[in-house]
Design an enzyme around this catalytic site. Structure first.
Site, PDB file in Angstrom:
ATOM      1  CD  GLU A 146      -3.609  -7.765   1.843  1.00  0.00           C
ATOM      2  OE1 GLU A 146      -4.149  -8.064   2.921  1.00  0.00           O
ATOM      3  OE2 GLU A 146      -3.404  -6.581   1.480  1.00  0.00           O
ATOM      4  CD  GLU A 189       0.354  -6.041   5.239  1.00  0.00           C
ATOM      5  OE1 GLU A 189      -0.244  -6.061   4.150  1.00  0.00           O
ATOM      6  OE2 GLU A 189       1.078  -7.001   5.626  1.00  0.00           O
ATOM      7  N   GLY A 226      -0.156  -5.180   0.187  1.00  0.00           N
ATOM      8  CA  GLY A 226      -1.274  -5.189  -0.747  1.00  0.00           C
ATOM      9  C   GLY A 226      -0.932  -5.827  -2.072  1.00  0.00           C
ATOM     10  CB  ALA A 233      -0.907   0.002   1.225  1.00  0.00           C
TER      11      ALA A 233
END
Length: 256
Positions: free
Chosen positions: A110, A130, A107, A64
């Site tokens: 993911e 994270e 992300g 992210a």
């Protein structure tokens, strides 16, 4: 600069390439929104039979964009409804291939796990880091990762934030194939070409039943499989496929 590059390299195939090289393809809200829009449109496009998602031959997506969320409040994060953007990818009825070179962190990891097939380069790097910035995965990182590689391997990745290579990801079950870095994009296109030549109704039913059956009892999942199997006998593609088999010729599938 266009943040998502859409191309159609061959008939039946769409390729979505994240294009933010200055931040290693970090995912901000704009990129997520564009990905969702593209997946929604391509999922309904009858001319598209397989979708490749990639970040190019250097980096997939390094997580992210922290500048996008660092000062956000819990309510602001809730109001973003980011899960709806991810759902557009998860709910795409077309087969999706992730072509992963370089970083697939946070992300990015993911996003790769939203695909149906992951082609990883030997030196690709998968991680859910994270925890190192005081948060945890929020787009399926704890759930999809555990389903892919099991509790103990997932816990190690999630609690340490340490990355694994493409080869380690393949050994753990996080990648479908591992190839030389320079061959990732080529191999993803090769697989997409194979899938695009298959009957699209059968491909869609296989994907739908497999994903739905993962969280169902075995009996319920087998029932879904039987129903979909029977349904495909109403398709013209089934008749074409079996006629072509008997006539020893290449079938021509129309998605009807």
């Amino acid at each position: 600069m266009t943040e998502i590059l859409l191309s159609r390299p061959e008939p039946g195939i769409a390729s979505l390439c994240i294009n933010r090289p200055e931040v290693r393809n970090a995912l901000n809200q704009s990129v997520r929104r564009q990905l969702a829009e593209h997946f929604s449109a391509l999922g309904q496009d009858p001319d598209i039979r397989c979708i490749i998602v990639t970040g190019g031959d250097k980096v997939f997506a390094a997580g992210a964009d922290l500048r996008d969320i660092a000062d956000a409040t819990a309510i602001e994060m809730h109001l973003r409804q980011v899960q709806r953007l991810w759902q557009a990818i998860a709910g795409c009825p077309k087969p999706v291939i992730a072509a992963v070179n370089g970083y697939a962190w946070g992300g990015g990891c993911e996003l790769a796990m939203h695909a149906d097939i992951i082609v990883a380069g030997e030196n690709a790097s998968f991680a859910q880091p994270e925890i190192k910035v005081g948060i945890m995965p929020g787009a399926g990182g704890t759930q999809r990762l555990t389903r892919a590689i099991g509790k103990f391997q997932a816990m190690k990745m999630l609690l340490t934030g340490l990355p694994i290579s493409g080869r380690e990801a393949f050994a753990a079950g996080l990648a479908s194939e591992v190839v030389e870095d320079a061959k990732v994009q080529e191999r993803a296109l090769e697989l997409a070409r194979t899938i695009a030549a298959m009957p699209p109704l059968a491909a869609a039913q296989i994907k739908e039943v497999l994903l739905a059956g993962q969280d169902a009892s075995l009996d319920a999942a087998l029932m879904l499989e039987r129903k979909a199997f029977h349904l495909l006998f109403a398709s013209q593609d089934q008749k074409e496929g079996m006629r072509a088999f008997f006539e020893k010729r290449k079938p021509s599938y129309t998605g009807q």
